[in-house]
Write a protein that holds these residues in place. Structure first.
Motif, mmCIF file in Angstrom:
data_model
loop_
_atom_site.group_PDB
_atom_site.id
_atom_site.type_symbol
_atom_site.label_atom_id
_atom_site.label_comp_id
_atom_site.label_asym_id
_atom_site.label_seq_id
_atom_site.Cartn_x
_atom_site.Cartn_y
_atom_site.Cartn_z
ATOM 1 N N GLN A 113 -32.668 7.384 -43.433
ATOM 2 C CA GLN A 113 -32.767 8.792 -43.331
ATOM 3 C C GLN A 113 -32.371 9.309 -44.660
ATOM 4 N N GLY A 114 -33.208 10.652 -44.899
ATOM 5 C CA GLY A 114 -33.053 11.382 -46.353
ATOM 6 C C GLY A 114 -33.281 12.887 -45.895
ATOM 7 N N THR A 115 -33.503 13.637 -47.070
ATOM 8 C CA THR A 115 -33.496 14.897 -47.129
ATOM 9 C C THR A 115 -34.906 15.334 -47.816
ATOM 10 N N LEU A 116 -35.608 16.002 -47.371
ATOM 11 C CA LEU A 116 -36.895 16.719 -47.664
ATOM 12 C C LEU A 116 -36.722 18.086 -47.685
ATOM 13 N N ASN A 117 -36.766 18.978 -48.820
ATOM 14 C CA ASN A 117 -36.457 20.567 -49.075
ATOM 15 C C ASN A 117 -37.559 20.950 -49.744
ATOM 16 N N ILE A 118 -38.611 21.848 -49.293
ATOM 17 C CA ILE A 118 -39.523 22.237 -50.145
ATOM 18 C C ILE A 118 -39.546 23.710 -49.980
ATOM 19 N N LYS A 119 -39.263 24.427 -51.335
ATOM 20 C CA LYS A 119 -39.299 25.892 -51.102
ATOM 21 C C LYS A 119 -40.214 26.669 -52.117
ATOM 22 N N LYS A 120 -40.876 27.703 -51.791
ATOM 23 C CA LYS A 120 -42.035 28.082 -52.692
ATOM 24 C C LYS A 120 -41.956 29.588 -52.937
ATOM 25 N N ASN A 121 -42.459 29.976 -53.882
ATOM 26 C CA ASN A 121 -42.601 31.289 -54.245
ATOM 27 C C ASN A 121 -40.989 31.806 -54.743
ATOM 28 N N LEU A 122 -40.391 31.010 -55.587
ATOM 29 C CA LEU A 122 -39.143 31.491 -56.032
ATOM 30 C C LEU A 122 -39.137 31.903 -57.281
ATOM 31 N N PHE A 133 -34.340 17.185 -58.291
ATOM 32 C CA PHE A 133 -34.773 18.511 -57.763
ATOM 33 C C PHE A 133 -36.157 18.488 -58.645
ATOM 34 N N GLY A 134 -37.339 19.071 -58.053
ATOM 35 C CA GLY A 134 -38.620 19.118 -58.947
ATOM 36 C C GLY A 134 -38.540 20.632 -59.121
ATOM 37 N N ILE A 135 -38.882 21.096 -60.256
ATOM 38 C CA ILE A 135 -39.434 22.482 -60.250
ATOM 39 C C ILE A 135 -40.740 22.691 -61.037
ATOM 40 N N HIS A 136 -41.433 23.410 -60.410
ATOM 41 C CA HIS A 136 -43.031 23.375 -60.626
ATOM 42 C C HIS A 136 -43.529 24.767 -60.719
ATOM 43 N N PRO A 137 -44.136 25.031 -61.930
ATOM 44 C CA PRO A 137 -45.001 26.265 -61.730
ATOM 45 C C PRO A 137 -46.268 26.091 -61.163
ATOM 46 N N THR A 138 -46.772 27.317 -60.592
ATOM 47 C CA THR A 138 -47.925 27.359 -59.768
ATOM 48 C C THR A 138 -49.227 27.158 -60.733
ATOM 49 N N THR A 139 -48.802 27.174 -62.080
ATOM 50 C CA THR A 139 -49.912 27.198 -62.945
ATOM 51 C C THR A 139 -50.383 25.717 -63.347
ATOM 52 N N MET A 140 -49.819 24.821 -62.744
ATOM 53 C CA MET A 140 -50.145 23.350 -63.289
ATOM 54 C C MET A 140 -51.307 23.004 -63.020
ATOM 55 N N LYS A 141 -51.952 22.243 -64.136
ATOM 56 C CA LYS A 141 -53.362 21.639 -63.960
ATOM 57 C C LYS A 141 -53.707 21.168 -62.495
ATOM 58 N N ALA A 142 -54.722 21.504 -61.866
ATOM 59 C CA ALA A 142 -54.997 21.027 -60.498
ATOM 60 C C ALA A 142 -55.387 19.594 -60.484
ATOM 61 N N ALA A 143 -55.778 19.179 -61.589
ATOM 62 C CA ALA A 143 -56.446 17.689 -61.387
ATOM 63 C C ALA A 143 -55.417 16.840 -61.356
ATOM 64 N N CYS A 158 -45.168 11.204 -58.678
ATOM 65 C CA CYS A 158 -44.241 10.527 -59.679
ATOM 66 C C CYS A 158 -42.895 11.362 -59.498
ATOM 67 N N LEU A 159 -42.750 12.565 -59.265
ATOM 68 C CA LEU A 159 -41.783 13.247 -58.695
ATOM 69 C C LEU A 159 -40.899 12.812 -57.673
ATOM 70 N N HIS A 176 -35.794 17.644 -53.369
ATOM 71 C CA HIS A 176 -35.978 19.114 -53.255
ATOM 72 C C HIS A 176 -37.094 19.796 -54.307
ATOM 73 N N ILE A 177 -38.313 20.081 -53.840
ATOM 74 C CA ILE A 177 -39.180 20.618 -54.569
ATOM 75 C C ILE A 177 -39.063 22.151 -54.522
ATOM 76 N N LEU A 178 -39.193 22.694 -55.853
ATOM 77 C CA LEU A 178 -38.986 24.154 -55.906
ATOM 78 C C LEU A 178 -40.049 24.749 -56.695
ATOM 79 N N TRP A 179 -40.905 25.590 -55.995
ATOM 80 C CA TRP A 179 -42.089 26.043 -56.768
ATOM 81 C C TRP A 179 -41.647 27.361 -57.179
ATOM 82 N N GLN A 180 -41.974 27.814 -58.560
ATOM 83 C CA GLN A 180 -41.627 28.945 -59.122
ATOM 84 C C GLN A 180 -43.131 29.763 -59.129
#
Length: 897
Positions: free
Chosen positions: A770-779, A862-872, A880-881, A890-894
């Protein structure tokens, strides 16, 4: 603290621990004729050897009979009673068997383990001790605690410290002199300035009062010896007073004549004796023994006759030792005593408190019923248990004796004429069991390989002790010593690492295939001792129990949890990992290992480098480990098993001294500095007569760029193995990984082949975890850093530590962008421990890029990602993350700025 070494001799020519105690008189009537001093001296040798073997995985005590009896004789009641006392009056046969062979008498000693004690014995200490050096007070008597009572006493002290909210430290320190202020019914009398000679004390001896006379000779030494017994006893119980100078029968004050003692010197000696007492603390306050020493005048008709002494001591929160506990072990084939610290550590050794940190692991081997030197073994929930691994790798088939591994059997028999017939002849008498073949059992046990050995074979068969065969190309004077050394190491590991608790010996036999020499040698010196029949494997259950211990020995590796728990913990390889690891390196000089994220590629790389070192007799600087990033390079370098460099350094310098190369995380390599694969292949193919290793570990799913990798075409990546069982990630994270892997498979970057990506269709996951997956967007940036800070504060309050956490961003240039704001938010929460991945072993949070953290792991990511990352490469980066996180992701999208 200085160790004491015994004069007992370890016989090095056996495949077991054999301690020769010299001449001992045996037989009840013969021992009764001995002078007491000689009888006690002989008994002490036997008991010391028995204690050392009980604590060291078992073995044999060899006695040379001092008496001339030609007939069989018994040991002697005093020796039997001493051995029975050593094992807390348990059944003597549970730990000891005896046998007389000519003028030699053998005591066969099984390893100490708590499961050998009867169920009705509630207190089962982890190790055997001759003396605990712990005294306690009971009524008007003082008792030396045996190891069982000492274990119970220490356990209670430790539990009380925990329940009061004070964590135990178990640190040895020296006491100093404070004042005593307790008031009790005896206080007024004992605080008087003087006594009258012949005065009768108005109270008797009790739980809190002890009367002692002064000695007539050696007064200061007698007083010191009395203190070493009574002061710890009072301190370990409820406190009390030791009054020296009062007759315990009549309660009359006798004192010590002033001519026989110096008042100031006596007080100083007493204080020094108490100050030298060793104490163990179970609380953070590190309090000291609270005692006072008072020398009172003893008057006779108004004149000074002499002195009496009153020593008061309060109850101590920890434990006070009268001296170093008497317990022995065999270390490096020397019988040596344990220090107080070692004794306490082993006596109180328990399974780690897993709770939140390791709730996703299950026990494969617990310390609660294992030999003293065993370490706990855990595996991720959902992975194969050691019993399942045993039945898969080393199955015992009823009524059948089979060879394993079959592929090695065919290879050996095909390449060595006469070998099949030679081995068949050896195992023909056995009807059920398993013969485990290896090109070198020495290498399997982390020993150096011996040239000239065709193979080793371990026979586990019913109605026989285990037998280790060594087959040599031709006769070799050192063949028997090699076989004996391997059998010795295997026996020790099966007990002390594998946790086997039954009687165990391993006999040896050296065989020769050369037609010029005899077909086989006689049994070697490792089999000269005729072990009792109880050392034979009686049935399938015993064989499987031994083979499960063998699974731990062969598949066990030091878990990364060890550093987090601050104690040694083992994990087990999967069956597929073990099959790759057990390959014949001389036949597998080049190998590509494709592994899914979290399938244990880096652990495999570490294990294979250890095997290379032992197989080819390499020095550390002759094995080269290459990876893309400095943090992983530093992590491997600290293992001290190889020279570790990054790809850039590899391309920059010459490595003419390198013999073997292991490449890890190869999917992230680039060809910008030259053809790294060609260079590595050139180095490992310099000498065609000497086999050199080039193993490459990679995972195309974790390719984090779109440049040329430099790997050969997939068709040229041969031979190739695949690791598809994911062993790292909790269920929720695994589910997320599975979805993202499919996105990569369906739309991969242009620089990776499509075919290997089908691996994800065969993936096996540990869903039970058992674990935790937490995804938040537009932060916003501020919302991201506050979320990280708030979550970390909550996690640390629940028992996690900074070393459990990594904060990963998409690229290296993003690190500094987030560092300043994250540090501010952390400081507001009282958290000031942030560094980059280059110091991943430290006790702090990591902030770095996903790429630089490749090959490493943390419980919480905690993974912090901008939405401008290369789509490829977006989904590759997410793979990887996610693969870096064990328990929480915890994946946090800026949001776009």
């Amino acid at each position: 603290m200085e160790k004491h070494y015994s004069r007992l001799a370890i016989k090095s020519s056996y495949s077991d621990l054999v301690i020769n105690v010299g001449k001992v008189t045996l037989g009840e009537s013969n021992r009764k004729k001995l002078q007491k001093v000689q009888r006690e001296k002989e008994k002490a040798k036997v008991i010391q050897a028995a204690c050392a073997l009980l604590n060291s995985g078992g073995g044999v005590i060899q006695l040379e009979m001092a008496n001339n009896d030609e007939n069989l004789v018994e040991m002697g009641l005093d020796l039997e009673e001493a051995l029975r006392t050593l094992i807390l009056f348990s059944n003597l046969q549970a730990f000891f068997k005896t046998k007389q062979q000519g003028k030699c008498y053998y005591i066969f000693v099984k390893s100490w383990s708590t499961d050998a004690f009867p169920e009705d014995i509630s207190v089962k200490p982890r190790i055997c001790s001759l003396s605990s050096s712990l005294y306690c007070r009971s009524g008007t008597s003082v008792f030396l605690m045996d190891s069982g009572k000492a274990f119970s006493f220490l356990k209670t002290k430790k539990t009380n410290a925990k329940s009061s909210g004070k964590e135990p430290f178990g640190e040895i320190s020296k006491v100093i002199h404070p004042d005593l202020h307790d008031v009790d019914p005896t206080y007024c009398v004992l605080q008087k300035d003087h006594f009258e000679h012949g005065e009768v004390m108005p109270f008797p001896e009790s739980q809190f009062i002890e009367f002692k006379q002064f000695a007539t000779k050696h007064i200061e030494q007698y007083t010191k010896d009395t203190i070493l017994e009574y002061i710890p006893a009072f301190a370990n119980t409820e406190g009390g007073y030791l009054v020296i100078g009062v007759d315990d029968k009549s309660r009359k004050v006798r004192g010590c004549a002033k001519e026989n003692v110096d008042r100031d010197s006596l007080k100083k000696k007493i204080e020094e004796a108490i100050q030298k007492l060793s104490c163990v603390h179970f609380c953070q306050c590190q309090c000291q023994i609270d005692f006072t020493v008072k020398i009172l005048d003893v008057l006779d008709k108004g004149e000074l006759y002499g002195y009496a002494c009153v020593i008061g001591v309060k109850r101590f929160c920890g434990a006070v030792f009268s001296g170093v506990p008497s317990s022995w072990m065999v270390k490096d084939k020397e019988v040596c005593s344990l220090t107080t610290e070692e004794w306490l550590s082993m006596m109180m050794d328990t399974d780690p408190d897993l709770r939140q940190l390791c709730k996703d692991f299950e026990s494969q081997l617990s310390l609660s019923n294992s030999p003293p030197q065993s370490r706990p073994v855990y595996s991720k929930k959902g992975l194969e248990h050691k019993k399942d691994l045993q039945q898969r790798l080393f199955p015992v088939t009823p009524g059948c004796l089979k060879y394993t591994p079959e592929s090695l059997q065919k290879e050996l028999f095909l390449q060595n004429e006469g070998l099949e017939e030679l081995i068949h002849r050896q195992i023909e008498p056995f009807s059920q069991g398993i013969l485990i073949l290896s090109t070198s059992w020495a290498v399997d046990l982390n020993l150096e390989e011996k040239p000239g050995v065709i193979c080793d074979a371990l026979l586990i068969a019913q109605n026989s002790p285990p037998i280790l065969y060594t087959v040599l190309r031709e006769q070799d004077a050192e063949g028997q010593s090699y076989c004996t050394r391997v059998a010795f190491t295997l026996k020790q590991k099966l007990v002390n690492m594998g946790g086997y608790t039954e009687n165990l010996c391993i006999t040896t036999k050296v065989l020769h295939l050369s037609p010029e020499s005899s077909a086989e040698s006689s049994a070697g010196s490792g089999s000269v001792i005729d072990y009792p029949s109880s050392y034979h494997l009686a049935d399938t259950q015993q064989m499987e129990a031994l083979l499960q211990s063998l699974v731990v020995v062969l598949l066990g590796f030091r878990s990364l949890l060890s550093d987090q728990l601050c104690c040694e913990v083992l994990n087990l390889l999967t069956a597929k990992q073990y099959k790759i690891f057990s390959k014949n390196l001389r036949k597998s000089k080049e190998l590509f290992i494709h592994g899914l994220p979290g399938s244990g590629k880096t652990i495999m790389a570490i294990k294979i480098m250890e095997k290379i070192r032992n197989t080819f007799h390499c020095k550390t600087n002759e094995i080269l480990y290459i990876c893309e990033n400095k943090p992983l390079k530093n992590f491997i370098r600290d293992k001290d098993i190889c020279q570790a460099v990054t790809r850039k350094s590899f391309m920059k310098y010459d490595f003419t001294h390198i013999q073997h190369i292991i490449i890890d995380e190869a999917q992230n390599f680039r060809a910008e500095d030259g053809d790294w694969y060609r260079k590595a292949k050139t180095i490992t193919q310099r000498d065609t007569d000497c086999p050199r290793i080039l193993w490459i570990f990679l995972d195309y799913f974790q390719t984090s760029h779109v440049e040329c990798i430099g790997l050969p075409a997939l068709s040229a990546q041969y031979p190739r193995e695949e690791l598809t069982r994911v062993v790292r990630n909790a269920g929720q994270i695994a589910g997320y990984l599975q979805r993202v892997l499919q996105r990569v498979r369906k739309n991969p970057p242009r620089n990776i082949p499509h075919e290997p990506l089908k691996m994800c269709l065969e993936a096996k996951w540990a869903w039970d975890v058992q674990g935790t997956l937490n995804i938040k967007k537009n932060l916003t940036l501020n919302a991201i850093v506050m979320h990280v800070a708030d979550t970390c504060k909550l996690l640390f309050e629940r028992g996690y530590s900074p070393k459990d956490v990594a904060v990963l961003v998409s690229t290296a240039r993003d690190v500094e962008k987030y560092r300043q704001e994250l540090v501010k938010a952390m400081r507001k929460k009282g958290i000031v421990c942030l560094t980059n991945a280059s110091d991943v072993g430290g006790d702090h949070m990591v902030l770095d890029s996903v790429r630089r953290f490749s090959g490493l792991e943390r419980n919480i990511v905690f993974g912090i990602h901008p939405t401008t990352m290369k789509a490829a490469i977006l989904y590759n980066i997410l793979v990887c993350l996610a693969s870096r996180a064990n328990q929480q992701l915890h994946i946090l999208w800026q949001r776009d700025v």
